[in-house]
Write a protein that holds these residues in place. Structure first.
Motif, PDB file in Angstrom:
ATOM      1  N   GLY A 153      30.731  44.087  42.450  1.00 37.41           N
ATOM      2  CA  GLY A 153      30.386  45.289  41.694  1.00 37.41           C
ATOM      3  C   GLY A 153      31.404  46.399  41.870  1.00 37.41           C
ATOM      4  O   GLY A 153      31.740  47.103  40.911  1.00 37.41           O
ATOM      5  N   GLY A 154      31.903  46.570  43.081  1.00 34.93           N
ATOM      6  CA  GLY A 154      32.911  47.599  43.323  1.00 34.93           C
ATOM      7  C   GLY A 154      34.203  47.331  42.563  1.00 34.93           C
ATOM      8  O   GLY A 154      34.778  48.235  41.950  1.00 34.93           O
ATOM      9  N   ALA A 155      34.649  46.082  42.577  1.00 36.07           N
ATOM     10  CA  ALA A 155      35.873  45.726  41.854  1.00 36.07           C
ATOM     11  C   ALA A 155      35.683  45.863  40.344  1.00 36.07           C
ATOM     12  O   ALA A 155      36.553  46.375  39.639  1.00 36.07           O
ATOM     13  N   LEU A 156      34.515  45.429  39.842  1.00 41.28           N
ATOM     14  CA  LEU A 156      34.257  45.540  38.407  1.00 41.28           C
ATOM     15  C   LEU A 156      34.103  46.993  37.969  1.00 41.28           C
ATOM     16  O   LEU A 156      34.491  47.346  36.850  1.00 41.28           O
ATOM     17  N   ALA A 157      33.560  47.825  38.832  1.00 40.85           N
ATOM     18  CA  ALA A 157      33.440  49.250  38.503  1.00 40.85           C
ATOM     19  C   ALA A 157      34.822  49.879  38.336  1.00 40.85           C
ATOM     20  O   ALA A 157      35.037  50.697  37.428  1.00 40.85           O
ATOM     21  N   VAL A 158      35.756  49.485  39.190  1.00 38.73           N
ATOM     22  CA  VAL A 158      37.127  49.995  39.062  1.00 38.73           C
ATOM     23  C   VAL A 158      37.743  49.527  37.748  1.00 38.73           C
ATOM     24  O   VAL A 158      38.351  50.317  37.016  1.00 38.73           O
ATOM     25  N   LEU A 159      37.591  48.251  37.424  1.00 42.28           N
ATOM     26  CA  LEU A 159      38.145  47.739  36.174  1.00 42.28           C
ATOM     27  C   LEU A 159      37.529  48.435  34.962  1.00 42.28           C
ATOM     28  O   LEU A 159      38.237  48.791  34.016  1.00 42.28           O
ATOM     29  N   ALA A 160      36.223  48.640  34.989  1.00 42.89           N
ATOM     30  CA  ALA A 160      35.561  49.330  33.882  1.00 42.89           C
ATOM     31  C   ALA A 160      36.095  50.753  33.748  1.00 42.89           C
ATOM     32  O   ALA A 160      36.337  51.236  32.634  1.00 42.89           O
ATOM     33  N   GLY A 161      36.280  51.429  34.857  1.00 46.43           N
ATOM     34  CA  GLY A 161      36.833  52.779  34.820  1.00 46.43           C
ATOM     35  C   GLY A 161      38.235  52.820  34.242  1.00 46.43           C
ATOM     36  O   GLY A 161      38.571  53.701  33.452  1.00 46.43           O
ATOM     37  N   LEU A 162      39.058  51.841  34.612  1.00 47.32           N
ATOM     38  CA  LEU A 162      40.420  51.780  34.075  1.00 47.32           C
ATOM     39  C   LEU A 162      40.416  51.528  32.573  1.00 47.32           C
ATOM     40  O   LEU A 162      41.205  52.115  31.833  1.00 47.32           O
ATOM     41  N   VAL A 163      39.523  50.664  32.106  1.00 44.70           N
ATOM     42  CA  VAL A 163      39.433  50.389  30.668  1.00 44.70           C
ATOM     43  C   VAL A 163      38.989  51.638  29.918  1.00 44.70           C
ATOM     44  O   VAL A 163      39.541  51.973  28.865  1.00 44.70           O
ATOM     45  N   ILE A 164      38.016  52.360  30.458  1.00 44.88           N
ATOM     46  CA  ILE A 164      37.538  53.582  29.803  1.00 44.88           C
ATOM     47  C   ILE A 164      38.651  54.621  29.716  1.00 44.88           C
ATOM     48  O   ILE A 164      38.868  55.228  28.665  1.00 44.88           O
ATOM     49  N   ALA A 189      50.221  45.332  40.346  1.00 43.74           N
ATOM     50  CA  ALA A 189      49.961  45.544  41.776  1.00 43.74           C
ATOM     51  C   ALA A 189      49.041  46.744  41.982  1.00 43.74           C
ATOM     52  O   ALA A 189      48.151  46.710  42.836  1.00 43.74           O
ATOM     53  N   ALA A 190      49.239  47.798  41.198  1.00 46.16           N
ATOM     54  CA  ALA A 190      48.379  48.975  41.303  1.00 46.16           C
ATOM     55  C   ALA A 190      46.939  48.628  40.930  1.00 46.16           C
ATOM     56  O   ALA A 190      45.990  49.062  41.602  1.00 46.16           O
ATOM     57  N   ILE A 191      46.761  47.830  39.888  1.00 47.59           N
ATOM     58  CA  ILE A 191      45.409  47.412  39.502  1.00 47.59           C
ATOM     59  C   ILE A 191      44.782  46.577  40.615  1.00 47.59           C
ATOM     60  O   ILE A 191      43.604  46.752  40.952  1.00 47.59           O
ATOM     61  N   ALA A 192      45.554  45.680  41.205  1.00 49.72           N
ATOM     62  CA  ALA A 192      45.032  44.845  42.288  1.00 49.72           C
ATOM     63  C   ALA A 192      44.623  45.691  43.491  1.00 49.72           C
ATOM     64  O   ALA A 192      43.551  45.468  44.091  1.00 49.72           O
ATOM     65  N   VAL A 193      45.439  46.672  43.842  1.00 45.71           N
ATOM     66  CA  VAL A 193      45.112  47.543  44.987  1.00 45.71           C
ATOM     67  C   VAL A 193      43.865  48.363  44.696  1.00 45.71           C
ATOM     68  O   VAL A 193      42.990  48.513  45.558  1.00 45.71           O
ATOM     69  N   LEU A 194      43.747  48.892  43.483  1.00 50.96           N
ATOM     70  CA  LEU A 194      42.559  49.660  43.124  1.00 50.96           C
ATOM     71  C   LEU A 194      41.299  48.792  43.153  1.00 50.96           C
ATOM     72  O   LEU A 194      40.239  49.239  43.598  1.00 50.96           O
ATOM     73  N   CYS A 195      41.408  47.551  42.682  1.00 48.44           N
ATOM     74  CA  CYS A 195      40.262  46.643  42.731  1.00 48.44           C
ATOM     75  C   CYS A 195      39.877  46.305  44.167  1.00 48.44           C
ATOM     76  O   CYS A 195      38.695  46.232  44.504  1.00 48.44           O
ATOM     77  N   LEU A 196      40.873  46.107  45.012  1.00 49.45           N
ATOM     78  CA  LEU A 196      40.580  45.850  46.423  1.00 49.45           C
ATOM     79  C   LEU A 196      39.920  47.061  47.076  1.00 49.45           C
ATOM     80  O   LEU A 196      38.996  46.910  47.888  1.00 49.45           O
TER      81      LEU A 196
END
Length: 69
Positions: free
Chosen positions: A39-50, A9-16
């Motif tokens: 792009g905004g959602a993918l930037a969040v996912l990339a940041g979380l992976v890093i 849920a936290a990942i979903a909220v951050l992506c939103l």
């Protein structure tokens, strides 16, 4: 990656939130909004992976079956 319901849920909220920032930025800049949202959602996912990879890189491991000390 093993996440519980709260983690997903936290990942979903951050992506939103990232998608919202991308949308707002494109609206203010007069650009098409669809690429900004994605792009905004993918930037969040990339940041979380890093951040996750850096955290895992700091962990030390010992061979299993051996006791220290």
């Amino acid at each position: 990656m093993h996440l519980n319901l709260i983690g997903w849920a936290a990942i979903a909220v951050l992506c939103l939130a990232g998608a919202g920032v991308g949308y707002a930025g494109c609206r203010l800049g007069g650009a098409p909004v669809a690429p900004g949202i994605v792009g905004g959602a993918l930037a969040v996912l990339a940041g979380l992976v890093i951040v996750d990879r850096r955290r895992w890189a700091r962990l030390t491991s010992t061979p299993s079956g051996r006791s220290e000390g």
